[in-house]
Design an enzyme around this catalytic site. Structure first.
Site, PDB file in Angstrom:
ATOM      1  N   GLU B  50       0.816  -1.215   0.000  1.00 29.91           N
ATOM      2  CA  GLU B  50       0.000   0.000   0.000  1.00 29.91           C
ATOM      3  C   GLU B  50       0.852   1.269   0.000  1.00 29.91           C
ATOM      4  O   GLU B  50       0.445   2.294  -0.541  1.00 29.91           O
ATOM      5  CB  GLU B  50      -0.962   0.025   1.189  1.00 29.91           C
ATOM      6  CG  GLU B  50      -2.103  -0.989   1.090  1.00 29.91           C
ATOM      7  CD  GLU B  50      -1.713  -2.364   1.589  1.00 29.91           C
ATOM      8  OE1 GLU B  50      -0.528  -2.589   1.943  1.00 29.91           O
ATOM      9  OE2 GLU B  50      -2.600  -3.242   1.626  1.00 29.91           O
ATOM     10  N   PHE B 112     -11.431  -7.739  14.016  1.00 26.09           N
ATOM     11  CA  PHE B 112     -10.334  -8.159  13.141  1.00 26.09           C
ATOM     12  C   PHE B 112     -10.034  -7.063  12.112  1.00 26.09           C
ATOM     13  O   PHE B 112     -10.937  -6.559  11.456  1.00 26.09           O
ATOM     14  CB  PHE B 112     -10.720  -9.465  12.430  1.00 26.09           C
ATOM     15  CG  PHE B 112      -9.666  -9.929  11.457  1.00 26.09           C
ATOM     16  CD1 PHE B 112      -8.395 -10.276  11.907  1.00 26.09           C
ATOM     17  CD2 PHE B 112      -9.924  -9.971  10.094  1.00 26.09           C
ATOM     18  CE1 PHE B 112      -7.418 -10.683  11.012  1.00 26.09           C
ATOM     19  CE2 PHE B 112      -8.944 -10.380   9.197  1.00 26.09           C
ATOM     20  CZ  PHE B 112      -7.687 -10.730   9.652  1.00 26.09           C
ATOM     21  N   GLN B 113      -8.792  -6.695  11.995  1.00 23.86           N
ATOM     22  CA  GLN B 113      -8.317  -5.669  11.064  1.00 23.86           C
ATOM     23  C   GLN B 113      -8.986  -4.316  11.279  1.00 23.86           C
ATOM     24  O   GLN B 113      -9.230  -3.570  10.343  1.00 23.86           O
ATOM     25  CB  GLN B 113      -8.466  -6.130   9.610  1.00 23.86           C
ATOM     26  CG  GLN B 113      -7.518  -7.290   9.304  1.00 23.86           C
ATOM     27  CD  GLN B 113      -7.343  -7.571   7.830  1.00 23.86           C
ATOM     28  OE1 GLN B 113      -8.260  -7.398   7.047  1.00 23.86           O
ATOM     29  NE2 GLN B 113      -6.149  -8.016   7.464  1.00 23.86           N
ATOM     30  N   LYS B 162     -17.615  -1.307   6.021  1.00 18.21           N
ATOM     31  CA  LYS B 162     -17.957  -2.349   5.040  1.00 18.21           C
ATOM     32  C   LYS B 162     -19.464  -2.421   4.789  1.00 18.21           C
ATOM     33  O   LYS B 162     -19.905  -2.560   3.643  1.00 18.21           O
ATOM     34  CB  LYS B 162     -17.435  -3.703   5.532  1.00 18.21           C
ATOM     35  CG  LYS B 162     -17.643  -4.814   4.522  1.00 18.21           C
ATOM     36  CD  LYS B 162     -16.942  -6.107   4.924  1.00 18.21           C
ATOM     37  CE  LYS B 162     -17.079  -7.132   3.805  1.00 18.21           C
ATOM     38  NZ  LYS B 162     -16.374  -8.382   4.139  1.00 18.21           N
ATOM     39  N   MET B 477      23.962   9.374   3.317  1.00 19.71           N
ATOM     40  CA  MET B 477      23.792  10.671   3.969  1.00 19.71           C
ATOM     41  C   MET B 477      24.047  10.564   5.468  1.00 19.71           C
ATOM     42  O   MET B 477      24.649  11.451   6.076  1.00 19.71           O
ATOM     43  CB  MET B 477      22.379  11.214   3.698  1.00 19.71           C
ATOM     44  CG  MET B 477      22.143  12.606   4.234  1.00 19.71           C
ATOM     45  SD  MET B 477      23.326  13.797   3.557  1.00 19.71           S
ATOM     46  CE  MET B 477      22.391  14.480   2.189  1.00 19.71           C
TER      47      MET B 477
HETATM   48  C1  LIG Z   1      12.002   5.953   5.990  1.00 19.50           C
HETATM   49  C2  LIG Z   1      13.269   6.610   6.401  1.00 19.50           C
HETATM   50  N1  LIG Z   1      14.087   6.031   7.311  1.00 19.50           N
HETATM   51  C3  LIG Z   1      15.242   6.630   7.665  1.00 19.50           C
HETATM   52  C4  LIG Z   1      15.607   7.834   7.126  1.00 19.50           C
HETATM   53  C5  LIG Z   1      16.914   8.509   7.536  1.00 19.50           C
HETATM   54  N2  LIG Z   1      17.829   8.597   6.385  1.00 19.50           N
HETATM   55  C6  LIG Z   1      17.952   9.723   5.654  1.00 19.50           C
HETATM   56  S1  LIG Z   1      18.988   9.555   4.365  1.00 19.50           S
HETATM   57  C7  LIG Z   1      19.328   7.964   4.779  1.00 19.50           C
HETATM   58  C8  LIG Z   1      20.302   7.146   3.979  1.00 19.50           C
HETATM   59  C9  LIG Z   1      19.779   6.808   2.634  1.00 19.50           C
HETATM   60  O1  LIG Z   1      20.648   5.862   2.073  1.00 19.50           O
HETATM   61  P1  LIG Z   1      20.649   5.547   0.540  1.00 19.50           P
HETATM   62  O2  LIG Z   1      19.263   5.275   0.069  1.00 19.50           O
HETATM   63  O3  LIG Z   1      21.628   4.491   0.256  1.00 19.50           O
HETATM   64  O4  LIG Z   1      21.065   6.937  -0.116  1.00 19.50           O
HETATM   65  P2  LIG Z   1      22.472   7.714  -0.078  1.00 19.50           P
HETATM   66  O5  LIG Z   1      22.384   8.723   1.025  1.00 19.50           O
HETATM   67  O6  LIG Z   1      23.547   6.704   0.144  1.00 19.50           O
HETATM   68  O7  LIG Z   1      22.551   8.370  -1.413  1.00 19.50           O
HETATM   69  C10 LIG Z   1      18.634   7.584   5.938  1.00 19.50           C
HETATM   70  C11 LIG Z   1      18.715   6.279   6.590  1.00 19.50           C
HETATM   71  C12 LIG Z   1      14.709   8.420   6.203  1.00 19.50           C
HETATM   72  N3  LIG Z   1      14.936   9.606   5.646  1.00 19.50           N
HETATM   73  N4  LIG Z   1      13.574   7.788   5.842  1.00 19.50           N
END
Ligand SMILES: Cc1ncc(C[n+]2csc(CCOP(=O)(O)OP(=O)(O)O)c2C)c(N)n1
Lengths: 94, 578
Positions: B50, B112-113, B162, B477
């Site tokens: 979803e 449920f759900q 529903k 990042m």
């Molecule tokens: C759902 C979610 N979980 C955690 C984060 C924190 N976060 C921000 S950037 C990042 C790293 C992303 O890694 P990647 O997709 O490999 O991209 P890169 O920065 O290496 O280009 C994380 C964990 C987030 N923004 N969103």
């Protein structure tokens, strides 16, 4: 912090109290008191809300409340003067 | 009038609202609706999660300007929509989500759900409904589309019990919607326009601070006109990339945490910010008390609650930014006839910053692939008509920096919520909305592993998106912050994704073409190969150097005055006349 009293007309729809209370909690506004009562129109309820805020923050509270779809009108009740009307048309700009 | 089921009334209402496609997955509570969906002319794309349905709806909405629609069952189906709903709220994307709910008599019994999705989404949805009477369905749908698409756009949820879908009802779609508490104001106040024009002519250092609202309002032509009229520099935020051509000489680039020196400094040193559909987000302002301290502010926004929220506005213009600019342009023309300020010293300063501090990057000394180079080549080879989506992280910032955007609605990302996993499903929705346009998702190896299952959906439904995984084998990042602020202690940021998974094999397993590239000299040929495949989704594993960092950078919580162009390197301010 100064206390302000807002008279808020809301549509009498389910969940409207949760929407207003939720807005105050999520935006970290302090509610001192909140009462809800009927109006002459069965579809509309009135909430009286006492908030503690400073300066521009009151405008923010009113503007955010106004964004709730079920909020119809907001009046600020000033202690010794005529009420200041804020309807949902934001004519308080500038 | 003959009676129909609530479910049929729902589908008739969606058709009446003009829906041509929706993304979703059935389940018990929503099942009655899926029977009439079977016969409807509305295309239903069966997704694999979803969350994918929600971001696909967002991607569709962002490229078409129409309302994106997703549909799910109660409980876990509905809670899986929470992230995309929050995402759409933060980025003001028009979206309607339909969810099934347990039968009305079971509500409140922990059936449920059962999940109180209306309560869950109350803090961020623009509005939401819980429908237990089938007679209310058409009105709720009409209102939901009206609320989602007007004013400041946003997500609206309609949760339907529903039994309301199963009972018989009359179908009457309302011809108009009238909500006492919701009448967004489109036309700006005439006095505010006059005040804005006046303030602009008094400024010798104005900057157009352009946000995503300009794209939402389709006001890019008006923006171009007013920028040329005044001849003042323009910055486009992360949500506004494409609102103003990157090739335009007045464009200083993107402001904010990873903005250009010229854009960040332009805002800092301005004496007037002409703010158009932007919201003074902390990622743009840096430490708020030190942001653009000498600037007056004209704030044009459709949402009155944005005015004075983060920054006091000397002139507030509430209204649709297209209407606002259409009124401001003639007012400004008249005002400039009386008083034409000389902006040439200011433009000279800005151009000097632009030429002294262009965006750049170092090629890795070991001959390995640089992520910025890959992204730059993707932009060049694919061209300005391409739609790009991205995940969240370093690759997102590089995609915002190193691709030139010339057109609105060609750059889709999760700016406000920063949702990893946005890129693939958003690309899917974008491609459904713009089937004749090339759609590239620039994704991180981390992000890709959150939502890549939608590539199965793409492969089976003839949605040939292209995915560039910028595989730096880490949560890049976060790793960058560990390098800069945690002494290089890389706690839990190594994904080892050059070992596992094998991305090209994973892509092939999902019915896509899988490619891989790890040498600079192969980049162009690999991109061209991917561009030549248009009957299947393509995934390219670009295996890049893992220590590349995003620069410039304003560290979180610090002032924009402290922008760094490389590690421990500030711009040479003494050489600039500012
Ligand atoms: C759902 C979610 N979980 C955690 C984060 C924190 N976060 C921000 S950037 C990042 C790293 C992303 O890694 P990647 O997709 O490999 O991209 P890169 O920065 O290496 O280009 C994380 C964990 C987030 N923004 N969103």
């Amino acid at each position: 912090m100064a206390q302000h009293t807002l008279e808020v007309l809301v549509e009498n729809s389910p969940g409207v109290l949760a929407r207003v209370a939720g807005l105050f909690s999520r935006r970290a506004y302090n509610i001192e008191r909140l009462t809800v009562g009927p109006t002459a129109n069965p579809e509309v309820s009135q909430m009286d809300i006492v908030v503690s805020v400073e300066g521009h923050a009151l405008e923010q509270v009113i503007a955010q409340l106004d964004k709730l779809i079920n909020v119809i009108a907001i009046k600020e009740i000033k202690p010794e003067s005529a009420p200041e009307v804020h309807d949902t048309q934001p004519d308080y700009q500038n | 009038m003959s009676q129909v089921t609530g479910a049929q009334s729902l589908v008739n209402s969606l058709e009446a609202a003009g829906v041509d496609v929706m993304f979703g997955i059935p389940g018990g509570a929503i099942l009655p609706a899926y029977d009439p969906i079977f016969d409807s002319k509305i295309r239903h794309v069966l997704v694999r999660h979803e969350q994918g349905a929600g971001h696909a709806a967002t991607g569709y909405a962002q490229v078409t300007g129409r309302v994106g629609v997703c549909i799910a069952t109660s409980g876990p189906g509905a809670t899986n929509l929470v992230t995309p709903l929050a995402d759409a709220a933060m980025d003001s994307v028009p979206m309607v989500a339909i969810t099934g709910q347990v039968p009305s008599l079971a509500i409140g019994t922990d059936a449920f759900q059962e999940a109180d999705i209306r309560g869950i989404t109350m803090p961020f949805a623009k509005h939401n409904y819980l429908i237990t009477d089938p007679a209310d369905i058409p009105r709720a749908i009409a209102e939901a589309f009206h609320i989602a698409s007007t004013g400041r756009p946003g997500p609206v949820l309609v949760d339907i019990a529903k039994d309301a879908l199963q009972k018989m009802t009359d179908f009457n779609y309302p011809t108009s919607v009238n909500l006492k508490g919701y009448q967004p104001k489109l036309a700006p106040n005439a006095q505010a326009i006059a005040d804005a024009a006046e303030l602009i002519t008094q400024s010798s250092k104005p900057v157009f601070y352009v946000g995503g609202g300009v794209i939402k309002a389709d006001a890019h032509r008006e923006l171009l006109e007013i920028a040329n009229l005044l001849g003042a520099p323009v910055v486009t935020t992360l949500m506004a990339r494409g609102a103003f051509p990157d090739s335009h000489p007045l464009h200083l680039g993107m402001p904010g945490m990873h903005g250009t020196v010229a854009a960040v400094t332009g805002l800092q040193k301005a004496d007037l910010l002409i703010t158009l559909g932007a919201r003074f987000d902390d990622r743009v302002t840096g430490k708020l008390s030190t942001f653009a301290t000498n600037a007056k502010v004209i704030h044009c926004d459709i949402d009155p609650a944005e005015i004075h929220k983060n920054r006091f506005a000397d002139v507030a213009v509430i209204g649709d930014v297209k209407h606002t600019l259409q009124a401001l342009i003639p007012a400004l023309k008249a005002a400039l006839k009386k008083n034409q300020p000389d902006l040439s010293p200011w433009l000279r300063q800005m151009n000097s910053l632009k030429s002294s501090y262009p965006l750049g990057y170092d090629q890795p000394s070991d001959g390995s692939l640089s992520p910025q180079y890959v992204i730059e080549r993707l932009g060049k080879i694919s061209g300005p008509d391409t739609i790009f989506t991205s995940g969240v992280g370093q690759h997102q910032m590089w995609a915002a920096q190193f691709i030139n955007y010339e057109n609105p609605r060609t750059w889709l990302n999760s700016g406000g919520l920063g949702t990893m996993g946005y890129a693939v499903p958003a690309a899917m929705g974008a491609k459904v909305g713009a089937p004749d346009t090339t759609v590239w998702a620039i994704d991180g190896d981390g992000c890709f592993q959150m939502t890549n299952q939608e590539l199965v959906t793409c492969a089976l439904n003839n949605i040939p998106v292209k995915i560039a995984i910028i595989n730096n084998e880490s949560l890049g990042m976060v790793r960058q912050w560990q390098t800069l602020f945690y002494e290089g202690r890389y706690s839990n940021t190594s994904l080892e994704s050059k070992r596992v998974p094998n991305f090209p094999m994973l892509a092939e397993a999902m019915g896509c073409v899988g490619l891989s590239c790890e040498r600079p000299e192969d980049v162009d040929a690999t991109i061209e190969k991917a561009m030549s495949i248009n009957d299947q989704p393509v995934v390219v594993d670009f295996r890049v150097h893992r220590d590349a960092m995003v620069w410039p950078m304003v560290a979180a919580g610090t002032s924009n005055d402290d922008i760094m162009i490389a590690r421990e390197t500030a711009p040479d301010w003494d050489s600039q006349e500012l």
